[in-house]
Design a protein around this motif. Structure first.
Motif, PDB file in Angstrom:
ATOM      1  N   TYR A 129      32.703  35.092  27.310  1.00 20.87           N
ATOM      2  CA  TYR A 129      33.436  34.362  26.278  1.00 20.87           C
ATOM      3  C   TYR A 129      33.930  33.016  26.783  1.00 20.87           C
ATOM      4  CZ  TYR A 129      33.651  37.584  22.348  1.00 20.87           C
ATOM      5  OH  TYR A 129      33.334  38.340  21.243  1.00 20.87           O
ATOM      6  N   GLY A 130      33.677  32.715  28.052  1.00 16.33           N
ATOM      7  CA  GLY A 130      34.027  31.410  28.589  1.00 16.33           C
ATOM      8  C   GLY A 130      35.408  31.305  29.174  1.00 16.33           C
ATOM      9  N   TYR A 148      45.806  38.692  25.499  1.00 20.14           N
ATOM     10  CA  TYR A 148      45.610  37.765  24.379  1.00 20.14           C
ATOM     11  C   TYR A 148      45.472  36.337  24.903  1.00 20.14           C
ATOM     12  CZ  TYR A 148      50.605  36.541  24.761  1.00 20.14           C
ATOM     13  OH  TYR A 148      51.824  36.112  25.208  1.00 20.14           O
ATOM     14  N   TYR A 149      44.684  35.557  24.168  1.00 18.41           N
ATOM     15  CA  TYR A 149      44.387  34.176  24.549  1.00 18.41           C
ATOM     16  C   TYR A 149      44.446  33.296  23.308  1.00 18.41           C
ATOM     17  CZ  TYR A 149      42.696  36.184  28.899  1.00 18.41           C
ATOM     18  OH  TYR A 149      42.622  36.868  30.086  1.00 18.41           O
ATOM     19  N   VAL A 150      45.300  32.292  23.338  1.00 18.56           N
ATOM     20  CA  VAL A 150      45.361  31.297  22.270  1.00 18.56           C
ATOM     21  C   VAL A 150      44.541  30.096  22.723  1.00 18.56           C
ATOM     22  CG1 VAL A 150      46.835  29.802  20.887  1.00 18.56           C
ATOM     23  CG2 VAL A 150      47.634  32.085  21.523  1.00 18.56           C
ATOM     24  N   ASN A 151      43.499  29.773  21.965  1.00 18.09           N
ATOM     25  CA  ASN A 151      42.553  28.729  22.374  1.00 18.09           C
ATOM     26  C   ASN A 151      42.532  27.561  21.403  1.00 18.09           C
ATOM     27  OD1 ASN A 151      41.495  30.238  24.651  1.00 18.09           O
ATOM     28  ND2 ASN A 151      40.460  31.539  23.147  1.00 18.09           N
ATOM     29  N   LEU A 152      42.320  26.367  21.960  1.00 13.55           N
ATOM     30  CA  LEU A 152      42.162  25.160  21.163  1.00 13.55           C
ATOM     31  C   LEU A 152      40.711  24.705  21.235  1.00 13.55           C
ATOM     32  CD1 LEU A 152      43.015  22.576  19.628  1.00 13.55           C
ATOM     33  CD2 LEU A 152      43.660  21.599  21.866  1.00 13.55           C
ATOM     34  N   TYR A 153      40.109  24.521  20.056  1.00 14.03           N
ATOM     35  CA  TYR A 153      38.764  23.950  19.945  1.00 14.03           C
ATOM     36  C   TYR A 153      38.925  22.539  19.378  1.00 14.03           C
ATOM     37  CZ  TYR A 153      37.190  28.827  20.325  1.00 14.03           C
ATOM     38  OH  TYR A 153      36.972  30.121  20.741  1.00 14.03           O
ATOM     39  N   TYR A 154      38.396  21.543  20.090  1.00 15.20           N
ATOM     40  CA  TYR A 154      38.536  20.153  19.643  1.00 15.20           C
ATOM     41  C   TYR A 154      37.186  19.464  19.744  1.00 15.20           C
ATOM     42  CZ  TYR A 154      40.637  15.529  19.006  1.00 15.20           C
ATOM     43  OH  TYR A 154      40.982  14.287  18.517  1.00 15.20           O
ATOM     44  N   HIS A 158      34.468  22.523  24.996  1.00 11.84           N
ATOM     45  CA  HIS A 158      34.610  23.954  25.192  1.00 11.84           C
ATOM     46  C   HIS A 158      36.043  24.357  24.831  1.00 11.84           C
ATOM     47  CE1 HIS A 158      30.739  24.360  27.090  1.00 11.84           C
ATOM     48  NE2 HIS A 158      31.029  23.399  27.964  1.00 11.84           N
ATOM     49  N   PRO A 159      36.253  25.593  24.407  1.00 16.57           N
ATOM     50  CA  PRO A 159      37.620  26.011  24.064  1.00 16.57           C
ATOM     51  C   PRO A 159      38.543  25.940  25.279  1.00 16.57           C
ATOM     52  CG  PRO A 159      36.124  27.895  24.146  1.00 16.57           C
ATOM     53  CD  PRO A 159      35.275  26.680  24.201  1.00 16.57           C
ATOM     54  N   ARG A 160      39.757  25.500  25.027  1.00 14.88           N
ATOM     55  CA  ARG A 160      40.765  25.415  26.077  1.00 14.88           C
ATOM     56  C   ARG A 160      41.864  26.430  25.806  1.00 14.88           C
ATOM     57  NH1 ARG A 160      42.582  19.559  25.415  1.00 14.88           N
ATOM     58  NH2 ARG A 160      41.252  19.579  23.570  1.00 14.88           N
ATOM     59  N   LEU A 185      46.892  17.111  21.456  1.00 13.73           N
ATOM     60  CA  LEU A 185      45.826  17.370  20.484  1.00 13.73           C
ATOM     61  C   LEU A 185      44.792  16.276  20.689  1.00 13.73           C
ATOM     62  CD1 LEU A 185      44.736  19.036  18.142  1.00 13.73           C
ATOM     63  CD2 LEU A 185      46.030  17.573  16.583  1.00 13.73           C
ATOM     64  N   ALA A 186      43.886  16.541  21.617  1.00 17.06           N
ATOM     65  CA  ALA A 186      42.916  15.518  22.015  1.00 17.06           C
ATOM     66  C   ALA A 186      41.787  16.184  22.775  1.00 17.06           C
ATOM     67  CB  ALA A 186      43.597  14.468  22.888  1.00 17.06           C
ATOM     68  N   GLU A 187      40.820  15.380  23.193  1.00 15.22           N
ATOM     69  CA  GLU A 187      39.712  15.909  23.981  1.00 15.22           C
ATOM     70  C   GLU A 187      40.211  16.399  25.333  1.00 15.22           C
ATOM     71  OE1 GLU A 187      37.169  12.521  24.044  1.00 15.22           O
ATOM     72  OE2 GLU A 187      36.053  13.148  22.254  1.00 15.22           O
TER      73      GLU A 187
END
Length: 263
Positions: A129-130, A148-154, A158-160, A185-187
């Motif tokens: 799952y990376g 649990y994992y809270v991920n940001l896709y931007y 790849h998800p962070r 909230l950025a790359e």
């Protein structure tokens, strides 16, 4: 011996019996002890069956129960797949568009492995799952724990992972209890103000207010609707967790200062 002879002998025996006061308390105590033994035996049976078959049984024939009815059986997920050990439950918390790039925040919840064999397979699945090495627990730290994992896709990044943990028991949250984290909230690897705030709150919370460094505020409220523009600052439930989650998005050029449950 005839029936008449038997009747006469019984009558003679009855005449010799001394009738006294019935030992009521002794009878009641004996009844209580018998009931207690029945409960203990029934409970032991239930534990053995639950441990061997993965089923929780509704016992019958108990005091106050209905022994003449069939025993309903409530099954709980037994296999690792049914418990989401090898594939997490995913819930989208928020999404939107920032500087022409789409972003999304989601949470993955991995079920608790029952032993090291299940935990080893779960670790391999997490790699696929990376999840980076720094975000993955060690083998012994997974057994009996929900991760649990809270991920940001931007954009196309790849998800962070923003927030993660492995817990054997979720913290009880009530009133204004809140746990949160903030990131830009950025790359990926872009240095800038942290204007994306994500956290968990009690189920009873109806409003979260995020305050930014420029003095403005953003309010997150419960929402289940998705619009073309995204949903951004919201409160949502997430599969596999007993709490609610919120997302706050701040304006350009400013960063996170404070966050509170305000209703």
């Amino acid at each position: 011996m005839t029936q008449t002879d038997i009747a006469l002998l019984l009558a003679d025996a009855a005449d010799e019996v001394e009738i006294g006061i019935a030992p009521v308390q002794a009878v009641l105590r004996g009844g209580r002890r018998r009931r207690a033994r029945r409960w203990a035996v029934a409970a032991t049976t239930a534990l053995v069956l639950a441990g061997s078959t993965g089923a929780t049984l509704a016992l019958t024939g108990m005091p106050g129960g209905h022994g003449d009815r069939g025993a309903p059986v409530a099954t709980r997920p037994a296999s690792p797949e049914a418990r989401h050990v090898y594939q997490p439950q995913r819930t989208e918390l928020s999404r939107g568009t920032d500087h022409g790039k789409e972003w999304m925040v989601s949470i993955d919840v991995w079920g608790a492995p029952r032993d090291k064999a299940e935990a080893a397979v779960q670790l391999e699945a997490m790699k696929e799952y990376g999840l980076g090495l720094g975000a993955r627990p060690n083998l012994s730290g997974l057994v009996g724990k929900t991760s649990y994992y809270v991920n940001l896709y931007y954009g196309n990044d790849h998800p962070r992972t923003m927030i993660f943990d492995s817990v054997d028991k979720w913290d009880h949250m009530a009133g204004t209890d809140l746990v949160s984290g903030a990131v830009p909230l950025a790359e990926e690897d872009v240095v800038g103000p942290s204007r994306l705030v994500v956290g968990r709150i009690a189920k009873s919370a109806r409003q979260v207010t995020c305050t930014w460094m420029n003095g403005t505020t953003t309010v997150a409220r419960p929402s289940s609707a998705y619009t073309a523009a995204g949903n951004e600052s919201v409160i949502r439930s997430a599969a596999g967790t007993p709490v609610n989650w919120f997302v706050c998005v701040g304006p350009d050029g400013t960063g996170y200062k404070d966050v509170r449950v305000t209703k």
